[in-house]
Design an enzyme around this catalytic site. Structure first.
Site, PDB file in Angstrom:
ATOM      1  N   TYR A 118      -9.357   5.424   7.229  1.00 38.61           N
ATOM      2  CA  TYR A 118      -9.491   5.782   8.651  1.00 38.61           C
ATOM      3  C   TYR A 118     -10.491   6.921   8.706  1.00 38.61           C
ATOM      4  O   TYR A 118     -10.251   7.984   8.119  1.00 38.61           O
ATOM      5  CB  TYR A 118      -8.159   6.280   9.207  1.00 38.61           C
ATOM      6  CG  TYR A 118      -7.119   5.191   9.424  1.00 38.61           C
ATOM      7  CD1 TYR A 118      -7.009   4.559  10.657  1.00 38.61           C
ATOM      8  CD2 TYR A 118      -6.237   4.823   8.412  1.00 38.61           C
ATOM      9  CE1 TYR A 118      -6.042   3.582  10.883  1.00 38.61           C
ATOM     10  CE2 TYR A 118      -5.269   3.842   8.627  1.00 38.61           C
ATOM     11  CZ  TYR A 118      -5.181   3.233   9.865  1.00 38.61           C
ATOM     12  OH  TYR A 118      -4.227   2.267  10.084  1.00 38.61           O
TER      13      TYR A 118
ATOM     14  N   HIS B  78       0.850  -1.196   0.000  1.00 32.27           N
ATOM     15  CA  HIS B  78       0.000   0.000   0.000  1.00 32.27           C
ATOM     16  C   HIS B  78       0.885   1.245   0.000  1.00 32.27           C
ATOM     17  O   HIS B  78       1.673   1.454   0.907  1.00 32.27           O
ATOM     18  CB  HIS B  78      -0.927   0.013   1.220  1.00 32.27           C
ATOM     19  CG  HIS B  78      -2.107  -0.906   1.061  1.00 32.27           C
ATOM     20  ND1 HIS B  78      -3.301  -0.692   1.700  1.00 32.27           N
ATOM     21  CD2 HIS B  78      -2.273  -2.018   0.310  1.00 32.27           C
ATOM     22  CE1 HIS B  78      -4.160  -1.646   1.352  1.00 32.27           C
ATOM     23  NE2 HIS B  78      -3.555  -2.468   0.521  1.00 32.27           N
TER      24      HIS B  78
ATOM     25  N   PRO C  94      -4.670   0.351  18.629  1.00 37.30           N
ATOM     26  CA  PRO C  94      -4.373  -0.138  17.269  1.00 37.30           C
ATOM     27  C   PRO C  94      -4.472   0.907  16.158  1.00 37.30           C
ATOM     28  O   PRO C  94      -4.152   0.612  15.007  1.00 37.30           O
ATOM     29  CB  PRO C  94      -5.410  -1.244  17.056  1.00 37.30           C
ATOM     30  CG  PRO C  94      -6.506  -0.962  18.024  1.00 37.30           C
ATOM     31  CD  PRO C  94      -5.893  -0.249  19.176  1.00 37.30           C
TER      32      PRO C  94
ATOM     33  N   TYR D 222       3.813   6.425   9.987  1.00 39.91           N
ATOM     34  CA  TYR D 222       2.963   5.293   9.625  1.00 39.91           C
ATOM     35  C   TYR D 222       3.777   4.185   8.929  1.00 39.91           C
ATOM     36  O   TYR D 222       3.611   3.006   9.238  1.00 39.91           O
ATOM     37  CB  TYR D 222       1.792   5.745   8.737  1.00 39.91           C
ATOM     38  CG  TYR D 222       0.709   4.696   8.619  1.00 39.91           C
ATOM     39  CD1 TYR D 222      -0.365   4.678   9.509  1.00 39.91           C
ATOM     40  CD2 TYR D 222       0.769   3.693   7.651  1.00 39.91           C
ATOM     41  CE1 TYR D 222      -1.350   3.700   9.434  1.00 39.91           C
ATOM     42  CE2 TYR D 222      -0.210   2.711   7.566  1.00 39.91           C
ATOM     43  CZ  TYR D 222      -1.262   2.728   8.460  1.00 39.91           C
ATOM     44  OH  TYR D 222      -2.237   1.751   8.382  1.00 39.91           O
TER      45      TYR D 222
ATOM     46  N   LYS E 112       0.548  -0.155  15.000  1.00 41.15           N
ATOM     47  CA  LYS E 112       1.936  -0.285  15.483  1.00 41.15           C
ATOM     48  C   LYS E 112       2.193  -1.474  16.420  1.00 41.15           C
ATOM     49  O   LYS E 112       3.346  -1.730  16.776  1.00 41.15           O
ATOM     50  CB  LYS E 112       2.352   1.006  16.218  1.00 41.15           C
ATOM     51  CG  LYS E 112       2.476   2.211  15.305  1.00 41.15           C
ATOM     52  CD  LYS E 112       3.754   2.155  14.492  1.00 41.15           C
ATOM     53  CE  LYS E 112       3.808   3.175  13.387  1.00 41.15           C
ATOM     54  NZ  LYS E 112       3.715   2.612  12.038  1.00 41.15           N
TER      55      LYS E 112
HETATM   56  P1  RFL Z   1       1.318 -11.873  21.701  1.00 43.02           P
HETATM   57  O1  RFL Z   1       0.880 -11.987  20.290  1.00 43.02           O
HETATM   58  O2  RFL Z   1       0.319 -11.560  22.738  1.00 43.02           O
HETATM   59  O3  RFL Z   1       2.063 -13.223  22.052  1.00 43.02           O
HETATM   60  C1  RFL Z   1       2.436 -13.534  23.373  1.00 43.02           C
HETATM   61  C2  RFL Z   1       2.414 -15.021  23.512  1.00 43.02           C
HETATM   62  O4  RFL Z   1       2.818 -15.363  24.842  1.00 43.02           O
HETATM   63  C3  RFL Z   1       1.976 -16.406  25.302  1.00 43.02           C
HETATM   64  N1  RFL Z   1       1.991 -16.411  26.772  1.00 43.02           N
HETATM   65  C4  RFL Z   1       2.686 -17.289  27.496  1.00 43.02           C
HETATM   66  N2  RFL Z   1       3.494 -18.300  27.142  1.00 43.02           N
HETATM   67  C5  RFL Z   1       4.039 -19.042  28.141  1.00 43.02           C
HETATM   68  N3  RFL Z   1       3.776 -18.829  29.466  1.00 43.02           N
HETATM   69  C6  RFL Z   1       2.952 -17.833  29.858  1.00 43.02           C
HETATM   70  N4  RFL Z   1       2.697 -17.650  31.133  1.00 43.02           N
HETATM   71  C7  RFL Z   1       2.375 -17.017  28.854  1.00 43.02           C
HETATM   72  N5  RFL Z   1       1.537 -15.967  28.885  1.00 43.02           N
HETATM   73  C8  RFL Z   1       1.312 -15.611  27.621  1.00 43.02           C
HETATM   74  C9  RFL Z   1       0.614 -16.076  24.702  1.00 43.02           C
HETATM   75  O5  RFL Z   1      -0.244 -17.215  24.668  1.00 43.02           O
HETATM   76  C10 RFL Z   1       1.007 -15.582  23.323  1.00 43.02           C
HETATM   77  O6  RFL Z   1       1.017 -16.610  22.353  1.00 43.02           O
HETATM   78  O7  RFL Z   1       2.486 -10.780  21.844  1.00 43.02           O
HETATM   79  P2  RFL Z   1       3.711 -10.412  20.851  1.00 43.02           P
HETATM   80  O8  RFL Z   1       4.378 -11.639  20.307  1.00 43.02           O
HETATM   81  O9  RFL Z   1       4.497  -9.399  21.591  1.00 43.02           O
HETATM   82  O10 RFL Z   1       3.010  -9.729  19.586  1.00 43.02           O
HETATM   83  C11 RFL Z   1       2.390  -8.508  19.712  1.00 43.02           C
HETATM   84  C12 RFL Z   1       1.146  -8.451  18.833  1.00 43.02           C
HETATM   85  O11 RFL Z   1       0.414  -9.652  18.939  1.00 43.02           O
HETATM   86  C13 RFL Z   1       0.252  -7.292  19.249  1.00 43.02           C
HETATM   87  O12 RFL Z   1       1.007  -6.108  19.472  1.00 43.02           O
HETATM   88  C14 RFL Z   1      -0.810  -6.917  18.225  1.00 43.02           C
HETATM   89  O13 RFL Z   1      -1.526  -8.004  17.763  1.00 43.02           O
HETATM   90  C15 RFL Z   1      -1.747  -5.906  18.899  1.00 43.02           C
HETATM   91  N6  RFL Z   1      -3.043  -5.885  18.299  1.00 43.02           N
HETATM   92  C16 RFL Z   1      -3.183  -5.242  17.126  1.00 43.02           C
HETATM   93  N7  RFL Z   1      -2.107  -4.595  16.606  1.00 43.02           N
HETATM   94  C17 RFL Z   1      -2.215  -3.958  15.445  1.00 43.02           C
HETATM   95  O14 RFL Z   1      -1.228  -3.388  14.988  1.00 43.02           O
HETATM   96  N8  RFL Z   1      -3.432  -3.959  14.775  1.00 43.02           N
HETATM   97  C18 RFL Z   1      -4.534  -4.619  15.253  1.00 43.02           C
HETATM   98  O15 RFL Z   1      -5.582  -4.633  14.639  1.00 43.02           O
HETATM   99  C19 RFL Z   1      -4.436  -5.274  16.477  1.00 43.02           C
HETATM  100  N9  RFL Z   1      -5.495  -5.939  16.992  1.00 43.02           N
HETATM  101  C20 RFL Z   1      -4.146  -6.547  18.896  1.00 43.02           C
HETATM  102  C21 RFL Z   1      -5.361  -6.570  18.204  1.00 43.02           C
HETATM  103  C22 RFL Z   1      -4.037  -7.173  20.152  1.00 43.02           C
HETATM  104  C23 RFL Z   1      -5.122  -7.808  20.748  1.00 43.02           C
HETATM  105  N10 RFL Z   1      -4.931  -8.376  22.059  1.00 43.02           N
HETATM  106  C24 RFL Z   1      -3.633  -8.488  22.661  1.00 43.02           C
HETATM  107  C25 RFL Z   1      -5.953  -8.719  22.939  1.00 43.02           C
HETATM  108  C26 RFL Z   1      -6.454  -7.234  18.751  1.00 43.02           C
HETATM  109  C27 RFL Z   1      -6.351  -7.861  20.016  1.00 43.02           C
HETATM  110  C28 RFL Z   1      -7.573  -8.573  20.529  1.00 43.02           C
HETATM  111  C1  PHB Z   2      -6.231  -4.436  10.567  1.00 45.26           C
HETATM  112  O1  PHB Z   2      -6.286  -4.648   9.340  1.00 45.26           O
HETATM  113  O2  PHB Z   2      -6.553  -5.278  11.391  1.00 45.26           O
HETATM  114  C2  PHB Z   2      -5.769  -3.085  11.012  1.00 45.26           C
HETATM  115  C3  PHB Z   2      -5.251  -2.197  10.093  1.00 45.26           C
HETATM  116  C4  PHB Z   2      -4.838  -0.944  10.512  1.00 45.26           C
HETATM  117  C5  PHB Z   2      -4.944  -0.594  11.839  1.00 45.26           C
HETATM  118  C6  PHB Z   2      -5.449  -1.503  12.772  1.00 45.26           C
HETATM  119  C7  PHB Z   2      -5.877  -2.751  12.349  1.00 45.26           C
HETATM  120  O3  PHB Z   2      -4.559   0.642  12.235  1.00 45.26           O
END
Ligand code: RFL
Ligand code: PHB
Length: 389
Positions: free
Chosen positions: A200, A72, A292, A384, A296
Site C-alpha cells: 500500500y 499473508h 476498498p 486488517y 473490507k
Molecule cells: P454484490 O457482489 O454486489 O452482489 C449483489 C448481487 O445482487 C444482484 N442484484 C439483484 N438481484 C436480483 N434483483 C435485483 N433487482 C438485483 N439487483 C442487484 C447483483 O447482480 C449481484 O449479483 O454484493 P454482496 O454479495 O453484498 O458482496 C459484496 C462485495 O461484492 C463487495 O463488497 C466488494 O466486491 C466491494 N469491492 C471490493 N471490495 C474489496 O474488499 N476489495 C476490492 O478490490 C473491491 N473492488 C468492489 C470492488 C466493488 C465494486 N462494485 C460494487 C462496483 C470493485 C467494484 C467495481
Molecule cells: C485486491 O487484490 O483486489 C485488493 C487487495 C487489497 C485491497 C483492495 C483490493 O485493499
C-alpha cells in the site's frame, strides 16, 4: 413456489448465506438479476479475513481455497521511498488469505449446484411484499412469466443498487454517506506479482496498491480522477504511473505485460440504518459500502451473513428469536468499526485535491507514527486481519 428463506441477489453474500443455511437444513431460493457468466466476470476483492475463511470451511467450500489461496502474514506500507512492514502474525497471531472474490463465488455456485439448490438467474422486477407480516413473499419475472415466491424471511443481498433497501420506509431509514473525490483504476495482468506481500503506497502523485491473485496473476491499482475512463489509460501509461508511485526498489522489480482487465471504481463510504425491516434483513453491499483501501467490502458482507445465518438457524432449530430481533444492532456494531478503518486507511494513503501543506504533514506524521509505534501497528493489524464476530 414456497421456501423458508428467499434470498435476493446471487453475489457472494447471497450464495454464502444460501449454502450455510443448506448445511443447517434450512431451505432457500436465490433470485439473481444477472446471468451466472456476468456475475463471475466481475473482478473485485482479493483479501479474505479469517472469519470469512472459517465460514467457507463451515459451508464446505474451502477445499480449493486451502489449496490455491495464499496466506499473508503481513503487508508493506510505503510513503515515497520509505517502506515498512506490518507483521500481522507477530502482532495479532493471525493472518489474511489472498483468494479472489471471483473464485469464492465460483466455489459457491459449484456447491449450490452439487446440492441441487434453486438459484434463478436473469430474474427481473424482483419485489418483496408484506415484510411486516408473518407471510412475506417476493414477486418477479423469469423466462417470460410472473412468479410468486412465498417464504418466512427475505434476505436482501442485492448489492448497493438493489431494490431491498428501498423497502425500509423513509420515516425509519437513515443513510450515512461520504463520497471521496477520486477513484481507483485497477489492472489485472498475467505477470508475477512485484512482491510476495501487498504494498500500500502513498506518494506525491497519489495512492498505489500492488496486489495479486496467484504466482502469475497480478492486480494493481492507482488513484485516479473521477472523470477518467479506462480508455484514457493505455497499458504503458498505467505502468509508468504505477512505477512512479511505489518505492524505487519495487519499481525496478516490476514485471509489466498487457492488461487483461482494466476498470475504474469510485470510492464511497455508506451505511444504512437499520439493516432489517419486519421479516427482511439486508446483508453486504445492500446495506453498506466501504472504500476498498482496507479490503473490507467482501469481509463485511461475510460478517453480516455470519450473524444472519446463526439467527435464522436458531429460529428454525430452537424457536429462539433473540438473534433475529437484534440482527441489525449486532451487524451494525461491527460494520461501523470496519467503516472507520476503511475511512482511516483511505485518508492516510491518498492525495486529496484540496489538501494543504499542513494536511500533508499530518499524513506524514500519521504514517511515521504507524512505522515506529508497536501500539499503532497492533491497532492497524488487528483491524486488517478482521475484528472478531
Ligand atoms: P454484490 O457482489 O454486489 O452482489 C449483489 C448481487 O445482487 C444482484 N442484484 C439483484 N438481484 C436480483 N434483483 C435485483 N433487482 C438485483 N439487483 C442487484 C447483483 O447482480 C449481484 O449479483 O454484493 P454482496 O454479495 O453484498 O458482496 C459484496 C462485495 O461484492 C463487495 O463488497 C466488494 O466486491 C466491494 N469491492 C471490493 N471490495 C474489496 O474488499 N476489495 C476490492 O478490490 C473491491 N473492488 C468492489 C470492488 C466493488 C465494486 N462494485 C460494487 C462496483 C470493485 C467494484 C467495481
Ligand atoms: C485486491 O487484490 O483486489 C485488493 C487487495 C487489497 C485491497 C483492495 C483490493 O485493499
Amino acid at each position: 413456489m414456497r421456501t423458508q428463506v428467499a434470498i435476493i441477489g446471487g453475489g457472494p453474500a447471497g450464495l454464502l448465506l444460501s449454502q450455510l443455511l443448506h448445511k443447517a437444513g434450512v431451505a432457500s431460493v436465490v433470485l439473481e438479476r444477472r446471468s451466472r457468466e456476468y456475475v463471475l466476470s466481475r473482478i473485485r476483492a482479493g483479501v479474505l479475513e479469517t472469519g470469512l475463511v472459517n465460514l467457507m470451511h463451515e459451508a464446505g467450500i474451502a477445499e480449493r481455497m486451502d489449496r490455491e489461496g495464499f496466506i499473508h502474514d503481513g503487508t508493506l506500507i510505503a510513503n515515497g521511498n520509505d517502506q515498512f512492514r506490518i507483521d500481522f502474525k507477530e502482532l495479532t497471531g493471525s493472518h489474511v488469505m489472498v483468494y479472489g472474490q471471483t473464485e469464492v463465488t465460483r466455489d459457491l455456485y459449484e456447491a449450490r449446484d452439487a446440492a441441487g439448490a434453486t438459484v434463478m438467474h436473469e430474474c427481473s422486477g424482483v419485489k418483496p411484499h408484506d415484510l411486516t407480516t408473518d407471510a412475506p413473499y417476493v414477486t418477479f419475472f423469469h423466462e417470460g412469466a410472473v412468479h410468486r415466491l412465498d417464504c418466512d424471511f427475505i434476505a436482501g443481498c442485492d448489492g448497493f443498487h438493489g431494490p431491498c433497501r428501498q423497502e425500509i420506509p423513509l420515516s425509519v431509514r437513515r443513510e450515512f454517506e461520504k463520497v471521496y473525490p477520486f477513484g481507483w483504476l485497477g489492472v489485472l495482468s498475467e505477470t508475477p506479482p512485484v512482491d510476495n506481500e501487498l504494498i500500500y503506497s502513498n506518494s506525491e502523485r497519489g495512492f498505489a496498491l500492488c496486489s495479486m491473485r496467484n504466482a502469475n496473476l497480478s492486480r494493481y491499482y492507482i488513484q485516479c480522477q473521477l472523470s477518467d475512463t479506462p480508455d484514457d489509460w493505455t497499458d504503458d501509461a498505467f505502468w509508468d504511473e504505477l512505477r512512479r508511485r511505489i518505492p524505487e526498489e519495487a519499481a525496478d522489480r516490476l514485471v509489466t505485460g498487457p492488461s487483461i482487465e482494466k476498470s475504474i471504481a469510485p470510492l464511497r463510504s455508506f451505511v444504512c440504518e437499520p439493516m432489517q425491516w419486519g421479516r427482511m434483513f439486508l446483508c453486504g453491499d445492500a446495506a453498506h459500502i466501504v472504500p476498498p483501501t482496507g479490503a473490507k467490502g467482501l469481509n463485511t458482507a461475510a460478517s453480516d451473513v455470519n450473524y444472519l445465518w446463526r439467527a435464522l438457524v436458531a429460529w428454525y432449530k430452537d424457536g429462539e428469536r433473540g438473534g433475529i430481533d437484534t440482527y441489525s444492532e449486532t451487524a451494525l456494531a461491527r460494520i461501523w468499526k470496519a467503516e472507520r478503518f476503511s475511512w482511516w486507511m483511505t485518508t492516510l494513503l491518498h492525495r486529496l485535491p484540496e489538501q494543504s501543506e499542513f494536511d500533508i504533514r499530518m499524513q506524514d506524521a500519521d504514517i511515521a507514527y504507524l512505522q515506529h509505534s508497536t501500539a499503532a501497528q497492533t491497532a492497524m493489524a488487528e483491524n486488517y486481519v478482521g475484528l472478531p464476530y
